[in-house]
Design a protein around this motif. Structure first.
Motif, PDB file in Angstrom:
ATOM      1  N   TYR A  80     -80.447  11.421  18.831  1.00 49.28           N
ATOM      2  CA  TYR A  80     -79.035  11.657  18.513  1.00 49.28           C
ATOM      3  C   TYR A  80     -78.789  12.125  17.084  1.00 49.28           C
ATOM      4  O   TYR A  80     -77.683  12.004  16.574  1.00 49.28           O
ATOM      5  CB  TYR A  80     -78.220  10.414  18.856  1.00 49.28           C
ATOM      6  CG  TYR A  80     -78.203  10.165  20.345  1.00 49.28           C
ATOM      7  CD1 TYR A  80     -77.525  11.015  21.208  1.00 49.28           C
ATOM      8  CD2 TYR A  80     -78.941   9.118  20.899  1.00 49.28           C
ATOM      9  CE1 TYR A  80     -77.556  10.824  22.582  1.00 49.28           C
ATOM     10  CE2 TYR A  80     -78.968   8.913  22.263  1.00 49.28           C
ATOM     11  CZ  TYR A  80     -78.280   9.780  23.102  1.00 49.28           C
ATOM     12  OH  TYR A  80     -78.306   9.588  24.463  1.00 49.28           O
TER      13      TYR A  80
ATOM     14  N   ASN B   2     -67.999  14.975  15.554  1.00 49.63           N
ATOM     15  CA  ASN B   2     -69.307  14.981  16.219  1.00 49.63           C
ATOM     16  C   ASN B   2     -70.460  14.984  15.217  1.00 49.63           C
ATOM     17  O   ASN B   2     -71.526  15.559  15.459  1.00 49.63           O
ATOM     18  CB  ASN B   2     -69.448  16.166  17.178  1.00 49.63           C
ATOM     19  CG  ASN B   2     -70.448  15.884  18.287  1.00 49.63           C
ATOM     20  OD1 ASN B   2     -70.565  14.757  18.752  1.00 49.63           O
ATOM     21  ND2 ASN B   2     -71.173  16.893  18.708  1.00 49.63           N
TER      22      ASN B   2
ATOM     23  N   GLN C 177     -68.739   8.885  17.621  1.00 51.13           N
ATOM     24  CA  GLN C 177     -69.134  10.164  17.039  1.00 51.13           C
ATOM     25  C   GLN C 177     -68.193  11.311  17.397  1.00 51.13           C
ATOM     26  O   GLN C 177     -67.920  12.184  16.565  1.00 51.13           O
ATOM     27  CB  GLN C 177     -70.572  10.492  17.468  1.00 51.13           C
ATOM     28  CG  GLN C 177     -71.160  11.712  16.766  1.00 51.13           C
ATOM     29  CD  GLN C 177     -72.630  11.873  17.058  1.00 51.13           C
ATOM     30  OE1 GLN C 177     -73.393  10.917  17.008  1.00 51.13           O
ATOM     31  NE2 GLN C 177     -73.048  13.081  17.394  1.00 51.13           N
ATOM     32  N   TRP C 178     -67.666  11.336  18.632  1.00 51.29           N
ATOM     33  CA  TRP C 178     -66.789  12.420  19.056  1.00 51.29           C
ATOM     34  C   TRP C 178     -65.445  12.405  18.317  1.00 51.29           C
ATOM     35  O   TRP C 178     -64.745  13.408  18.285  1.00 51.29           O
ATOM     36  CB  TRP C 178     -66.550  12.345  20.571  1.00 51.29           C
ATOM     37  CG  TRP C 178     -65.954  11.044  21.021  1.00 51.29           C
ATOM     38  CD1 TRP C 178     -64.637  10.765  21.232  1.00 51.29           C
ATOM     39  CD2 TRP C 178     -66.671   9.845  21.316  1.00 51.29           C
ATOM     40  NE1 TRP C 178     -64.474   9.467  21.635  1.00 51.29           N
ATOM     41  CE2 TRP C 178     -65.714   8.874  21.699  1.00 51.29           C
ATOM     42  CE3 TRP C 178     -68.021   9.488  21.302  1.00 51.29           C
ATOM     43  CZ2 TRP C 178     -66.071   7.576  22.057  1.00 51.29           C
ATOM     44  CZ3 TRP C 178     -68.368   8.196  21.664  1.00 51.29           C
ATOM     45  CH2 TRP C 178     -67.404   7.249  22.028  1.00 51.29           C
TER      46      TRP C 178
ATOM     47  N   PRO D 167     -72.747   7.499  20.319  1.00 50.17           N
ATOM     48  CA  PRO D 167     -72.926   8.942  20.143  1.00 50.17           C
ATOM     49  C   PRO D 167     -72.282   9.806  21.225  1.00 50.17           C
ATOM     50  O   PRO D 167     -72.032  10.994  20.996  1.00 50.17           O
ATOM     51  CB  PRO D 167     -74.444   9.109  20.152  1.00 50.17           C
ATOM     52  CG  PRO D 167     -74.932   7.998  21.023  1.00 50.17           C
ATOM     53  CD  PRO D 167     -73.987   6.856  20.803  1.00 50.17           C
ATOM     54  N   VAL D 168     -72.016   9.238  22.395  1.00 53.43           N
ATOM     55  CA  VAL D 168     -71.568  10.045  23.535  1.00 53.43           C
ATOM     56  C   VAL D 168     -70.276   9.477  24.100  1.00 53.43           C
ATOM     57  O   VAL D 168     -70.218   8.298  24.497  1.00 53.43           O
ATOM     58  CB  VAL D 168     -72.651  10.093  24.634  1.00 53.43           C
ATOM     59  CG1 VAL D 168     -72.150  10.893  25.840  1.00 53.43           C
ATOM     60  CG2 VAL D 168     -73.941  10.698  24.097  1.00 53.43           C
ATOM     61  N   GLU D 169     -69.245  10.292  24.163  1.00 57.46           N
ATOM     62  CA  GLU D 169     -67.977   9.862  24.740  1.00 57.46           C
ATOM     63  C   GLU D 169     -68.137   9.608  26.236  1.00 57.46           C
ATOM     64  O   GLU D 169     -68.811  10.351  26.939  1.00 57.46           O
ATOM     65  CB  GLU D 169     -66.907  10.932  24.522  1.00 57.46           C
ATOM     66  CG  GLU D 169     -65.533  10.518  24.999  1.00 57.46           C
ATOM     67  CD  GLU D 169     -64.462  11.555  24.696  1.00 57.46           C
ATOM     68  OE1 GLU D 169     -63.267  11.230  24.863  1.00 57.46           O
ATOM     69  OE2 GLU D 169     -64.821  12.686  24.292  1.00 57.46           O
TER      70      GLU D 169
END
Length: 231
Positions: A121, A92, A87-88, A58-60
Protein backbone atom coordinates in the motif's frame (compact mmCIF):
# COMPACT_ATOMS: atom_id res chain seq x y z
CA UNK A 1 -6.35 -12.67 3.85
CA UNK A 2 -9.57 -12.35 1.82
CA UNK A 3 -12.20 -9.88 3.07
CA UNK A 4 -15.67 -9.19 1.69
CA UNK A 5 -16.04 -5.59 0.54
CA UNK A 6 -19.02 -3.55 1.69
CA UNK A 7 -20.43 -0.74 -0.45
CA UNK A 8 -22.60 0.95 2.17
CA UNK A 9 -21.88 4.66 2.58
CA UNK A 10 -22.58 4.18 6.28
CA UNK A 11 -19.77 1.71 6.74
CA UNK A 12 -18.04 2.33 10.06
CA UNK A 13 -14.27 2.45 10.25
CA UNK A 14 -13.35 1.73 13.89
CA UNK A 15 -10.86 4.04 15.56
CA UNK A 16 -9.41 1.27 17.71
CA UNK A 17 -8.35 -2.29 17.04
CA UNK A 18 -8.70 -3.22 20.70
CA UNK A 19 -4.97 -3.72 21.12
CA UNK A 20 -2.81 -1.75 23.56
CA UNK A 21 -0.48 0.91 22.19
CA UNK A 22 2.50 -0.83 23.80
CA UNK A 23 3.22 -4.04 25.69
CA UNK A 24 5.90 -2.68 28.01
CA UNK A 25 7.57 0.51 29.16
CA UNK A 26 10.51 0.25 26.76
CA UNK A 27 8.32 -0.13 23.69
CA UNK A 28 6.14 2.78 24.83
CA UNK A 29 9.21 4.94 25.53
CA UNK A 30 10.52 4.47 22.00
CA UNK A 31 7.17 5.08 20.36
CA UNK A 32 6.85 8.37 22.25
CA UNK A 33 10.45 9.44 21.56
CA UNK A 34 10.14 8.89 17.81
CA UNK A 35 6.63 10.31 17.44
CA UNK A 36 7.24 13.41 19.57
CA UNK A 37 10.64 14.21 18.06
CA UNK A 38 9.30 13.87 14.51
CA UNK A 39 6.34 16.06 15.45
CA UNK A 40 8.85 18.60 16.78
CA UNK A 41 11.07 18.28 13.69
CA UNK A 42 8.17 19.16 11.36
CA UNK A 43 6.32 21.48 13.73
CA UNK A 44 6.65 24.43 11.34
CA UNK A 45 5.47 22.57 8.26
CA UNK A 46 1.65 22.58 8.18
CA UNK A 47 1.59 19.84 5.55
CA UNK A 48 3.42 17.09 7.40
CA UNK A 49 1.18 14.87 9.53
CA UNK A 50 2.78 12.74 12.26
CA UNK A 51 0.86 10.27 14.40
CA UNK A 52 1.37 7.33 16.72
CA UNK A 53 -0.75 4.17 16.94
CA UNK A 54 -3.32 5.48 14.43
CA UNK A 55 -5.34 3.02 12.38
CA UNK A 56 -4.67 3.36 8.66
CA UNK A 57 -7.37 2.27 6.21
CA UNK A 58 -5.94 2.21 2.67
CA UNK A 59 -9.05 1.10 0.74
CA UNK A 60 -12.51 2.62 0.89
CA UNK A 61 -15.26 0.11 1.54
CA UNK A 62 -13.07 -2.41 3.37
CA UNK A 63 -13.01 -1.73 7.10
CA UNK A 64 -11.29 -5.04 7.81
CA UNK A 65 -8.21 -3.97 5.88
CA UNK A 66 -6.20 -1.80 8.24
CA UNK A 67 -3.14 -1.61 10.44
CA UNK A 68 -1.86 0.77 13.11
CA UNK A 69 1.84 1.64 12.70
CA UNK A 70 3.55 2.60 15.93
CA UNK A 71 4.51 5.86 14.18
CA UNK A 72 3.54 7.13 10.76
CA UNK A 73 4.53 10.23 8.79
CA UNK A 74 2.58 11.64 5.86
CA UNK A 75 3.97 14.39 3.66
CA UNK A 76 1.40 16.45 1.80
CA UNK A 77 -1.41 16.19 4.37
CA UNK A 78 -2.32 18.86 6.92
CA UNK A 79 -1.84 18.53 10.62
CA UNK A 80 -4.97 18.02 12.68
CA UNK A 81 -7.10 15.63 14.67
CA UNK A 82 -8.06 12.28 13.16
CA UNK A 83 -9.79 9.24 14.57
CA UNK A 84 -8.14 7.14 11.88
CA UNK A 85 -6.24 7.70 8.65
CA UNK A 86 -8.69 6.97 5.83
CA UNK A 87 -6.52 7.23 2.77
CA UNK A 88 -9.28 8.04 0.25
CA UNK A 89 -10.13 11.13 2.32
CA UNK A 90 -6.47 12.20 2.37
CA UNK A 91 -5.89 12.76 -1.33
CA UNK A 92 -5.20 9.02 -1.58
CA UNK A 93 -1.75 9.69 -0.11
CA UNK A 94 -0.40 6.76 1.92
CA UNK A 95 1.99 7.27 4.85
CA UNK A 96 5.43 7.56 3.29
CA UNK A 97 7.34 6.58 6.44
CA UNK A 98 6.36 4.14 9.18
CA UNK A 99 8.08 2.86 12.32
CA UNK A 100 7.45 -0.27 14.33
CA UNK A 101 8.93 -0.97 17.77
CA UNK A 102 9.22 -4.65 18.64
CA UNK A 103 8.07 -6.12 21.92
CA UNK A 104 8.44 -9.72 23.16
CA UNK A 105 4.81 -10.41 22.25
CA UNK A 106 5.29 -9.62 18.56
CA UNK A 107 5.22 -12.75 16.42
CA UNK A 108 7.23 -13.22 13.25
CA UNK A 109 4.04 -13.89 11.27
CA UNK A 110 2.50 -10.64 12.52
CA UNK A 111 5.53 -8.58 11.52
CA UNK A 112 5.75 -10.31 8.14
CA UNK A 113 2.10 -9.40 7.49
CA UNK A 114 2.83 -5.79 8.37
CA UNK A 115 5.76 -5.69 5.96
CA UNK A 116 3.59 -7.10 3.18
CA UNK A 117 0.92 -4.50 4.02
CA UNK A 118 3.40 -1.62 3.88
CA UNK A 119 4.89 -2.90 0.66
CA UNK A 120 1.49 -3.33 -0.99
CA UNK A 121 0.00 0.00 0.00
CA UNK A 122 2.77 2.40 -0.87
CA UNK A 123 5.02 3.01 2.14
CA UNK A 124 8.36 4.43 0.98
CA UNK A 125 10.42 3.82 4.13
CA UNK A 126 9.81 1.25 6.85
CA UNK A 127 11.92 1.02 10.02
CA UNK A 128 11.72 -1.76 12.60
CA UNK A 129 13.54 -1.36 15.92
CA UNK A 130 14.07 -4.02 18.56
CA UNK A 131 15.02 -2.14 21.76
CA UNK A 132 15.77 -5.33 23.67
CA UNK A 133 18.65 -6.18 21.33
CA UNK A 134 19.28 -2.66 19.96
CA UNK A 135 18.68 -3.99 16.46
CA UNK A 136 17.38 -1.77 13.65
CA UNK A 137 16.17 -2.96 10.28
CA UNK A 138 14.97 -0.80 7.43
CA UNK A 139 13.42 -1.02 3.99
CA UNK A 140 13.32 1.56 1.20
CA UNK A 141 11.04 1.54 -1.83
CA UNK A 142 13.13 0.86 -4.93
CA UNK A 143 11.61 0.07 -8.35
CA UNK A 144 8.14 -0.16 -6.84
CA UNK A 145 8.89 -2.46 -3.92
CA UNK A 146 10.43 -2.25 -0.44
CA UNK A 147 14.04 -3.40 -0.49
CA UNK A 148 16.23 -3.97 2.57
CA UNK A 149 18.60 -1.17 3.60
CA UNK A 150 22.07 -2.60 4.05
CA UNK A 151 24.05 -1.29 5.79
CA UNK A 152 21.73 0.75 7.98
CA UNK A 153 24.40 2.10 10.38
CA UNK A 154 24.50 5.90 9.92
CA UNK A 155 21.73 5.63 7.34
CA UNK A 156 20.02 8.96 6.61
CA UNK A 157 16.31 8.77 5.86
CA UNK A 158 15.63 10.29 2.41
CA UNK A 159 12.25 11.63 3.52
CA UNK A 160 12.97 12.66 7.11
CA UNK A 161 16.63 13.63 6.92
CA UNK A 162 17.30 11.91 10.26
CA UNK A 163 20.34 9.70 10.88
CA UNK A 164 20.41 6.36 12.72
CA UNK A 165 23.41 5.62 14.93
CA UNK A 166 23.83 2.11 16.33
CA UNK A 167 27.38 2.48 17.66
CA UNK A 168 26.28 2.73 21.32
CA UNK A 169 24.30 0.49 23.67
CA UNK A 170 21.02 1.66 22.14
CA UNK A 171 19.82 3.40 19.00
CA UNK A 172 20.49 7.13 18.73
CA UNK A 173 18.62 9.21 16.18
CA UNK A 174 19.91 12.59 15.03
CA UNK A 175 18.02 15.45 13.45
CA UNK A 176 19.31 17.05 10.23
CA UNK A 177 20.87 19.82 12.38
CA UNK A 178 22.85 17.23 14.34
CA UNK A 179 20.77 17.40 17.51
CA UNK A 180 19.94 14.05 19.09
CA UNK A 181 16.37 12.87 19.55
CA UNK A 182 15.56 13.49 23.22
CA UNK A 183 13.08 12.03 25.65
CA UNK A 184 10.52 14.29 27.30
CA UNK A 185 12.53 14.15 30.54
CA UNK A 186 15.70 15.26 28.73
CA UNK A 187 13.85 18.07 26.98
CA UNK A 188 12.34 19.20 30.30
CA UNK A 189 15.76 19.08 31.98
CA UNK A 190 17.30 21.17 29.21
CA UNK A 191 14.44 23.68 29.45
CA UNK A 192 14.95 23.93 33.22
CA UNK A 193 18.68 24.44 32.78
CA UNK A 194 18.00 27.22 30.27
CA UNK A 195 15.49 28.78 32.68
CA UNK A 196 18.04 28.69 35.50
CA UNK A 197 20.73 30.23 33.28
CA UNK A 198 18.32 32.98 32.21
CA UNK A 199 17.41 33.65 35.86
CA UNK A 200 21.08 33.81 36.85
CA UNK A 201 21.73 36.26 34.03
CA UNK A 202 18.75 38.36 35.11
CA UNK A 203 20.00 38.42 38.69
CA UNK A 204 23.50 39.36 37.54
CA UNK A 205 22.11 42.20 35.42
CA UNK A 206 19.99 43.41 38.34
CA UNK A 207 23.01 43.39 40.65
CA UNK A 208 24.99 45.41 38.09
CA UNK A 209 22.13 47.90 37.79
CA UNK A 210 21.92 48.31 41.56
CA UNK A 211 25.70 48.73 41.82
CA UNK A 212 25.62 51.42 39.14
CA UNK A 213 22.80 53.22 40.94
CA UNK A 214 24.72 53.16 44.22
CA UNK A 215 27.81 54.51 42.49
CA UNK A 216 25.82 57.28 40.82
CA UNK A 217 24.24 58.24 44.12
CA UNK A 218 27.65 58.37 45.80
CA UNK A 219 28.96 60.62 43.03
CA UNK A 220 26.03 62.99 43.46
CA UNK A 221 26.78 63.17 47.20
CA UNK A 222 30.30 64.26 46.23
CA UNK A 223 28.89 66.91 43.94
CA UNK A 224 29.67 65.06 40.73
CA UNK A 225 27.03 64.62 38.04
CA UNK A 226 27.40 60.97 36.90
CA UNK A 227 25.69 61.83 33.61
CA UNK A 228 28.57 64.12 32.72
CA UNK A 229 31.17 61.40 33.18
CA UNK A 230 32.30 59.80 29.96
CA UNK A 231 34.14 56.51 29.69
Amino acid sequence: MVSQLQSSSKLIYPESDGKPMADNTEQFRWIVIIQQNLDWLFANDPNVFVAGDLLWYPVEGNNALCTAPDVLVVFGRPKGKRGSYQQWQEGNIPPQVVFEILSPSNKLTEMNKKQVFYNRYGVEEYYLYDPEHSDLSGWLRVDGALDVIDPIENWVSPRLGIRFDLSGPELQIYRPDGQRFLSYVEIAQQAEQERQRAEQERQRAEQERQRAERLAERLRELGVDPDQITG
